[in-house]
Design an enzyme around this catalytic site. Structure first.
Site, short mmCIF file in Angstrom:
data_model
loop_
_atom_site.label_atom_id
_atom_site.label_comp_id
_atom_site.label_asym_id
_atom_site.label_seq_id
_atom_site.Cartn_x
_atom_site.Cartn_y
_atom_site.Cartn_z
N GLU A 40 -18.16 86.82 14.79
CA GLU A 40 -17.58 87.64 13.73
C GLU A 40 -16.84 88.83 14.34
O GLU A 40 -17.42 89.60 15.11
CB GLU A 40 -18.65 88.18 12.79
CG GLU A 40 -19.23 87.16 11.84
CD GLU A 40 -20.19 87.78 10.83
OE1 GLU A 40 -20.63 87.06 9.94
OE2 GLU A 40 -20.49 89.00 10.94
N CYS A 41 -15.59 88.98 13.98
CA CYS A 41 -14.79 90.16 14.31
C CYS A 41 -14.77 90.43 15.82
O CYS A 41 -13.98 89.83 16.54
CB CYS A 41 -15.28 91.37 13.52
SG CYS A 41 -14.03 92.68 13.36
N ALA A 42 -15.63 91.28 16.33
CA ALA A 42 -15.66 91.53 17.77
C ALA A 42 -15.91 90.25 18.53
O ALA A 42 -15.33 90.00 19.59
CB ALA A 42 -16.74 92.56 18.09
N SER A 53 -14.33 84.21 13.16
CA SER A 53 -13.57 84.79 12.05
C SER A 53 -13.68 86.31 12.10
O SER A 53 -14.64 86.86 12.65
CB SER A 53 -14.12 84.27 10.73
OG SER A 53 -13.65 85.01 9.63
#
Length: 465
Positions: free
Chosen positions: A350-352, A442
């Site tokens: 997720e993200c990072a 994502s």
């Protein structure tokens, strides 16, 4: 049913001092010997880190800061999640988000502090920035008192008070409202925490300084607040008719997908941590363990390999852009992550984590799992999202719906792969993220308590890897 005494710390707007007061109260009551359960309304990970430190005092973490997000998890899960976190505690302190009545844009009270306070049947303490007003404070508080009669505002804490005379004027004005003043805090530069592009600097990056800051907040709040009055208000909260959320029950008692039990044994699921990856919800690791995994944390800034026997990998949010040189220099770990992903083992990012799996970040080589490059920008992407899984993956079946949150200043090119992770349906329609072999990557932060099947699917796949 839970009868844990509880308070919600709210404010008319962001920047009024909620984090100062809430964190200070958590630390001050913990120093009194009370078992304090820390909570945060909304998706914010960073404040929860300071809450954890405030109640642990720098010692072992017994009660992690937990988030109560009615958008991502639904209002019906707020009381059970609260009861789960507060079980066995003497007091719970809940820090609000934004202004008291602010929530998901265009969706009424959904995800607001007011909604969570009503669901928890908790009294609210309103923190008011009094730095540029005197008698007008009464009009402000009166408006918040009358806006929603179902929200019980049990007291006011005045923040950034300039002098004894200023405090006297404010207290006189508030006598007309009939709401008690439970604290008056002087302006102080000594109780602030450093910030950068996404808010406060996380605890993991400045543990010693952050510990000193929480102790200073405790003293600041102790000196200016009526702790006995606040505790009495918390104890006035009625019993909450809600059974505590149970991660084992949420995953159905163990790892299975489609009724098929996973292979025997406890697969090792590695969870990235350390200073670069600080964003996670405590319920995620609880669900993974409940689904049958042996959860092992590791630090990509320090460890040159994955934990022995790793069969699945979770890389959450954080600040890889701050540590891009160090992450890039750890060649052995990057190769190990790439090998695990190419083997078909489940990887949730997720993200990072998405940036870490990319080919590069600000021109520095990352893991190369995804055919995409990331870079920092000046533009903030922020907000709640409704999404639908485009296809089957390690954490969702095609068509599964989820609600999540985006919060980043980076962009990824391309934004989505040939097989995207999500199709966003609100507030805009677009595809986003990557699904490749066992990888689901994502920008969308989700709360797995709302979708416990993600943990079941992930662990079942890890057990078969």
């Amino acid at each position: 049913m839970t009868a844990v005494p509880r308070l919600v710390v709210a404010a008319p707007s962001s920047g009024s001092g909620k984090t100062t007061v809430a964190t200070g109260l958590m630390a001050a009551f913990s120093q009194r010997g009370l078992a304090v359960s820390p909570h945060k309304v909304g998706p914010d990970y960073i404040d929860s880190g300071y809450h954890t430190l405030a109640v642990s005092g720098g010692g072992p973490v017994r009660r992690p800061g937990r988030n109560l997000d009615a958008y991502m998890c639904g209002p019906e899960l707020m009381a059970p999640l609260f009861a789960h976190g507060a079980e066995g505690c003497d007091l719970a302190v809940v820090e609000g988000v934004m202004g008291l009545y602010d929530g998901a844009a265009g969706q009424g009270e959904l995800a607001s502090t007011a909604q969570v306070a009503k669901v928890l049947r908790a009294p609210v303490v309103l923190v008011v920035d009094a730095s540029s007003q005197s008698r007008s404070v009464a009009a402000l508080v009166h408006g918040f008192l009358s806006f929603d009669p179902d929200v019980r505002i049990g007291g006011v804490i005045l923040n950034k008070v300039g002098s004894d005379r200023h405090e006297e004027l404010l207290r006189e004005a508030l006598e007309e409202c009939g709401v008690p003043v439970l604290g008056a805090l002087r302006r102080s530069d000594g109780v602030s925490a450093p910030s950068r592009h996404l808010g406060l600097v996380p605890v993991a990056e400045r543990h010693t300084d952050a510990l000193a800051a929480t102790r200073a907040l405790a003293e600041h709040v102790r000196a200016g607040c009526d702790l006995d009055g606040l505790l009495a208000l918390a104890r006035s909260a009625p019993p909450l008719d809600a059974a505590a959320w149970d991660p084992v029950a949420a995953v159905g008692g163990g790892p299975a997908v489609g009724g098929e039990p996973a292979t025997a044994g406890r697969p090792v699921v590695a969870v990235a941590g350390g200073s670069a990856f600080t964003f996670s919800y405590a319920e995620q690791t609880e669900l993974l363990a409940a689904a049958g995994a042996e959860v092992v944390s590791f630090d990509p800034l320090r460890d040159d390999g994955l934990p022995p026997g790793t069969a699945g990998l979770v890389v959450g949010g954080g600040f890889p852009e701050v540590y891009a040189p160090e992450l890039s220099a750890n060649d052995e770990l990057r190769r190990a992550v790439a090998a695990l992903a190419h083997s078909g083992a489940p990887v949730a990012a997720e993200c990072a984590g998405l940036l870490y799996l990319a080919r590069s970040l600000d021109g520095r080589p990352m893991c190369g799992v995804l055919d995409a490059d990331a870079r920092m920008t000046d533009r903030l992407t922020l907000g709640y999202r409704e999404a639908v899984a485009v296809g089957d993956s390690a954490i969702a079946e095609a068509g599964a719906r989820a609600r999540g949150h985006e919060f980043h200043r980076t962009v990824l090119e391309p934004r989505a792969g040939t097989y995207p992770a999500w199709g966003f349906v609100r507030p805009e329609r677009r595809t986003e993220g990557f699904v490749r072999r066992g990888v689901h990557a994502s920008y969308l932060h989700t709360h797995w308590a709302a979708t416990p099947d993600a943990a079941r699917r992930f662990v079942a796949r890890a057990a078969r890897a």
